[in-house]
Design a protein around this motif. Sequence first.
Motif, PDB file in Angstrom:
ATOM      1  N   GLU A  12      -4.628 -22.053 -29.594  1.00  0.00           N
ATOM      2  CA  GLU A  12      -4.620 -22.040 -31.056  1.00  0.00           C
ATOM      3  C   GLU A  12      -5.607 -23.036 -31.644  1.00  0.00           C
ATOM      4  O   GLU A  12      -6.227 -22.775 -32.679  1.00  0.00           O
ATOM      5  CB  GLU A  12      -3.211 -22.329 -31.563  1.00  0.00           C
ATOM      6  CG  GLU A  12      -3.059 -22.192 -33.066  1.00  0.00           C
ATOM      7  CD  GLU A  12      -1.636 -22.360 -33.527  1.00  0.00           C
ATOM      8  OE1 GLU A  12      -1.412 -22.447 -34.753  1.00  0.00           O
ATOM      9  OE2 GLU A  12      -0.729 -22.409 -32.667  1.00  0.00           O
ATOM     10  N   ILE A  15      -9.188 -21.871 -32.585  1.00  0.00           N
ATOM     11  CA  ILE A  15      -9.416 -20.965 -33.715  1.00  0.00           C
ATOM     12  C   ILE A  15      -9.879 -21.781 -34.911  1.00  0.00           C
ATOM     13  O   ILE A  15      -9.137 -22.610 -35.441  1.00  0.00           O
ATOM     14  CB  ILE A  15      -8.140 -20.179 -34.059  1.00  0.00           C
ATOM     15  CG1 ILE A  15      -7.686 -19.351 -32.850  1.00  0.00           C
ATOM     16  CG2 ILE A  15      -8.388 -19.267 -35.262  1.00  0.00           C
ATOM     17  CD1 ILE A  15      -6.359 -18.639 -33.076  1.00  0.00           C
ATOM     18  N   TYR A 156      -5.499 -15.252 -39.204  1.00  0.00           N
ATOM     19  CA  TYR A 156      -5.457 -16.418 -38.325  1.00  0.00           C
ATOM     20  C   TYR A 156      -6.072 -17.667 -38.974  1.00  0.00           C
ATOM     21  O   TYR A 156      -6.091 -18.729 -38.371  1.00  0.00           O
ATOM     22  CB  TYR A 156      -6.147 -16.123 -36.992  1.00  0.00           C
ATOM     23  CG  TYR A 156      -7.499 -15.425 -37.114  1.00  0.00           C
ATOM     24  CD1 TYR A 156      -8.625 -16.103 -37.560  1.00  0.00           C
ATOM     25  CD2 TYR A 156      -7.624 -14.086 -36.776  1.00  0.00           C
ATOM     26  CE1 TYR A 156      -9.839 -15.468 -37.681  1.00  0.00           C
ATOM     27  CE2 TYR A 156      -8.845 -13.429 -36.878  1.00  0.00           C
ATOM     28  CZ  TYR A 156      -9.940 -14.122 -37.336  1.00  0.00           C
ATOM     29  OH  TYR A 156     -11.146 -13.476 -37.451  1.00  0.00           O
ATOM     30  N   GLN A 310     -11.174 -12.050 -30.889  1.00  0.00           N
ATOM     31  CA  GLN A 310      -9.769 -12.164 -30.521  1.00  0.00           C
ATOM     32  C   GLN A 310      -9.461 -11.463 -29.200  1.00  0.00           C
ATOM     33  O   GLN A 310     -10.102 -10.474 -28.844  1.00  0.00           O
ATOM     34  CB  GLN A 310      -8.889 -11.541 -31.606  1.00  0.00           C
ATOM     35  CG  GLN A 310      -8.792 -12.313 -32.887  1.00  0.00           C
ATOM     36  CD  GLN A 310      -7.877 -11.605 -33.866  1.00  0.00           C
ATOM     37  OE1 GLN A 310      -8.261 -10.599 -34.455  1.00  0.00           O
ATOM     38  NE2 GLN A 310      -6.670 -12.110 -34.040  1.00  0.00           N
TER      39      GLN A 310
END
Length: 358
Positions: A12, A15, A156, A310
């Motif tokens: 995470e 990102i 996201y 992704q």
Amino acid sequence: MQSSLFNYHLPEERIAQEPAAARDASRLLVVHRQERRIEHRTFSDLPEYLGENDTLFRNNARVLPARLFAQRPSGGAAECLLLRPASNDGLEWWTLLRPGKRLNPGASFSREGYFSAEVVDKNEEKAEYRVRFSLQHHSSVPALAEDLGKMPLPPYISREKSDQRDASDKERYQTIYASGEKAVAAAAPTAGLHFTPEIVDTLTQKGARFHDLVLHVGMGTFKPLQTENIEDHEIHREIYEISENTQNAIRTPQGRRRVCVGTTSVRSVEDYLAKSDSITPGQFTGEADIFIYPPRQFQGVDALITNFHQPNSTLLCLVSSFLAPGKTDGIDWLKEIYAEAISLEYRFLSYGDAMLIL
């Protein structure tokens, strides 16, 4: 082919939640396919790799600040995301609505002093709502959105309803060459976000040529692979427009390398060549329904600039295809490249870093 082949672990923290301090300060991972090697550079170094023998095709669609906030008659909040026009007068739009369960046909919402809107239809399959607007001051729904709307950032990227980065997002989630007449995108063609006027000028001075096309980027670009076999995935459809001049540059490269800026340009070029065998006078307009996955040969793309995508995405399928045209070798190689990028703390997805595949 198993869809699970296109999965990988994306931490995470990799990102990107914000763009680089400057557009061309993002990192650039350069892939040399013939030598099967990579380099780690900065996007400002791009002119070292492109020049007089290159033609760059870029998507100049403009992202509409399409998230509108309003109130229901009960006083509850409503959020409307504009997708595409649904009537000739431009006052009806297909949208996504929150809370959808309370905004069925016949329901309304408004923003005092600016607009009122009524839900007139619903597409149950897509969970899309047809909304008719009544404007109080603005000449059109896009003009209203430009004034009041927030950018439709990908899910996201985390933003609050009122975020201090709103003004920055309106500038940075837009390419410098986005056309004001082509506010048709629900998401940015993100590979182009790294370009600056200086890079464009330097490439032009070196003899590179730029040709624009337009692909109406839709929310389907974020739809993950949802079937066990990749062949069963229903690919999203997107309208595109290619001028006569750009068609000619695609079909008759005259020894020049055709460089696509982003996967949206690749989809447009490859779909166009698959559906047309000659130049259409004026403009070719089509609906891209092409699904590019390994093994596949490319008809009109020789090099690609793209971001990091992704897991389980159709864009990952496209990039792995381009790494090894006509083979399936690009799947594992792309995973190796991504693993190295993650270990070196590259920034992923829309606001992240870039790749140049030569």
